[in-house]
Write an enzyme that holds these catalytic residues in place. Structure first.
Site, PDB file in Angstrom:
ATOM      1  N   CYS A   1       0.305  68.546 -23.514  1.00 56.69           N
ATOM      2  CA  CYS A   1       0.472  67.355 -24.439  1.00 56.69           C
ATOM      3  C   CYS A   1       0.777  67.878 -25.960  1.00 56.69           C
ATOM      4  O   CYS A   1       1.670  67.513 -26.647  1.00 56.69           O
ATOM      5  CB  CYS A   1      -0.625  66.253 -24.499  1.00 56.69           C
ATOM      6  SG  CYS A   1      -1.605  66.038 -23.158  1.00 56.69           S
ATOM      7  N   ASP A   2       0.068  68.814 -26.365  1.00 59.07           N
ATOM      8  CA  ASP A   2       0.173  69.132 -27.907  1.00 59.07           C
ATOM      9  C   ASP A   2       0.802  70.380 -28.121  1.00 59.07           C
ATOM     10  O   ASP A   2       1.204  70.922 -29.374  1.00 59.07           O
ATOM     11  CB  ASP A   2      -1.130  69.291 -28.475  1.00 59.07           C
ATOM     12  CG  ASP A   2      -2.068  67.856 -28.144  1.00 59.07           C
ATOM     13  OD1 ASP A   2      -1.153  66.862 -28.128  1.00 59.07           O
ATOM     14  OD2 ASP A   2      -3.297  67.651 -27.956  1.00 59.07           O
TER      15      ASP A   2
ATOM     16  N   CYS B   1      -5.388  69.711 -24.311  1.00 59.64           N
ATOM     17  CA  CYS B   1      -4.301  69.353 -23.368  1.00 59.64           C
ATOM     18  C   CYS B   1      -3.271  70.248 -24.164  1.00 59.64           C
ATOM     19  O   CYS B   1      -2.447  69.487 -25.096  1.00 59.64           O
ATOM     20  CB  CYS B   1      -3.856  67.971 -23.248  1.00 59.64           C
ATOM     21  SG  CYS B   1      -2.671  67.640 -22.238  1.00 59.64           S
TER      22      CYS B   1
END
Ligand code: NAP
Length: 314
Positions: A136-137, A133
């Site tokens: 997200c990261d 992801c």
């Protein structure tokens, strides 16, 4: 209580199904084991949602959820482990933990989960450099060197997105040709810090506390090299979440996608499916469209319409 409808999954398909179910006054509940929005929440810049020139996937998903909740969506944050037929009450029963929730109809909208590379080191470094992801990261890889694995639209749009954070983004793809749309290929090629490593596969992920490198093999020359990396983003497609449908008798195709007709009916009367689990073009707009059709078909089923077609006659 017996609901009119249970929707399993709150991605674009499930959320849209809920919006339509609310508008048709179907007493329904939506089960979601993760967060509402599904894979759309992890999409980077979405540029093909009509009416939005560009919107982040998470923002679009949040708006869908807010709209569905405003219309009365009830959400249960639990995974559904099975659907069983309740012959006595002429309905379905969804099992979620110790709960048994009954409904006259069900929409399977559980989508698909990300495929794993299946190489040594992948599982050990999840959250320590291996990610599925980018939205997200990505901030954790500011100024770092990362690789994206895959040659589809997800991989190439992710590479461009990561290029705004990372110092260098390698795209490691097992062929020379890409599956991604031409426009996404173009954008990746034009991004100066994106570099392609083609005809190549990752054989192993190495590191100590975090990812340090990947062992990469050129499938043509068989040459093996070690590529120093801080992070690896795996974007190699998805596997449909169709197992619980299968157990209740829903037919699937050879790739395990749920078979549906134009009204989103499965082979089991009263069970409908929508979104990525059906194996149609996996786009949020398509999933939403299918969710709308499935909800209207569920309405017709619950109300005892005979033809079962999706569009409600006015
Ligand atoms: P995808 O289109 O199925 O592409 C998967 C990629 O991963 C392919 O390039 C495939 O290689 C590669 N791959 C598969 N298994 C592999 C393995 N074991 N090892 C190494 N590489 C492997 O999946 P996706 O990119 O996630 O896209 C899914 C769908 O969403 C597609 O329909 C796509 O068009 C859509 N999407 C669209 C956009 C957009 O901006 N329009 C953005 C994201 C996603 P091969 O090509 O050699 O098979």
């Amino acid at each position: 209580m017996i609901y009119d409808l249970i929707v399993i999954g709150a991605g674009p398909a499930g959320l849209t199904a809920s919006i339509y179910a609310s508008r048709h006054k179907l007493k329904h509940v939506v089960f979601e084991s993760g967060m509402c929005g599904g894979q759309l929440s992890m999409a980077t810049h979405v540029e093909n949602w009509p009416g939005e020139k560009q919107v982040m996937g998470a923002e679009l998903a949040k708006r869908m959820e807010e709209q569905a909740r405003a219309l009365g969506m009830e959400v249960r944050c639990q995974p559904v482990s099975d659907i069983v037929k309740d012959e006595e009450n002429n309905c379905f029963c969804c099992l979620a933990g110790n709960d048994r929730v009954q409904a006259k109809s069900v929409i399977i909208a559980m989508g698909a989960s990300h495929r794993k590379l299946g190489v040594i080191g992948e599982d050990a470094f999840v959250g320590k450099g291996i990610s599925y992801c980018a939205t997200c990261d990505a901030p954790f890889f500011n100024g770092k060197v990362v690789a994206v694995i895959g040659g589809g639209d997800s991989a190439l749009t992710t590479a461009v997105y990561l290029a705004a954070y990372a110092k260098k983004v390698f795209v490691i793809h097992r062929r020379k040709e890409f599956r991604a749309e031409e426009s996404n290929q173009e954008k990746a090629r034009r991004t100066p810090n994106v570099e392609f490593v083609l005809d190549s596969v990752v054989k192993e992920v190495k590191g100590d506390k975090r990812v340090k490198s990947a062992i990469v093999e050129n499938v043509e020359t068989k040459a093996v090299s070690e590529l120093p990396l801080d992070g690896i983003f795996v974007y190699i497609g998805n596997t449909p979440a169709s197992a619980i449908g299968k157990r209740v008798g829903v037919e699937t195709d050879a790739r395990a996608y749920v078979k549906v007709d134009a009204a989103m009916r499965t082979s089991v009367p009263g069970i409908f499916a929508a979104g990525d689990v059906t194996g149609s073009v996996p786009q949020a707009i398509v999933a939403s469209g299918q969710g709308a059709i499935a909800a209207m078909s569920a309405y017709k089923f619950v109300k005892g319409f005979k033809d079962g077609i999706a569009v409600v006659n006015r």
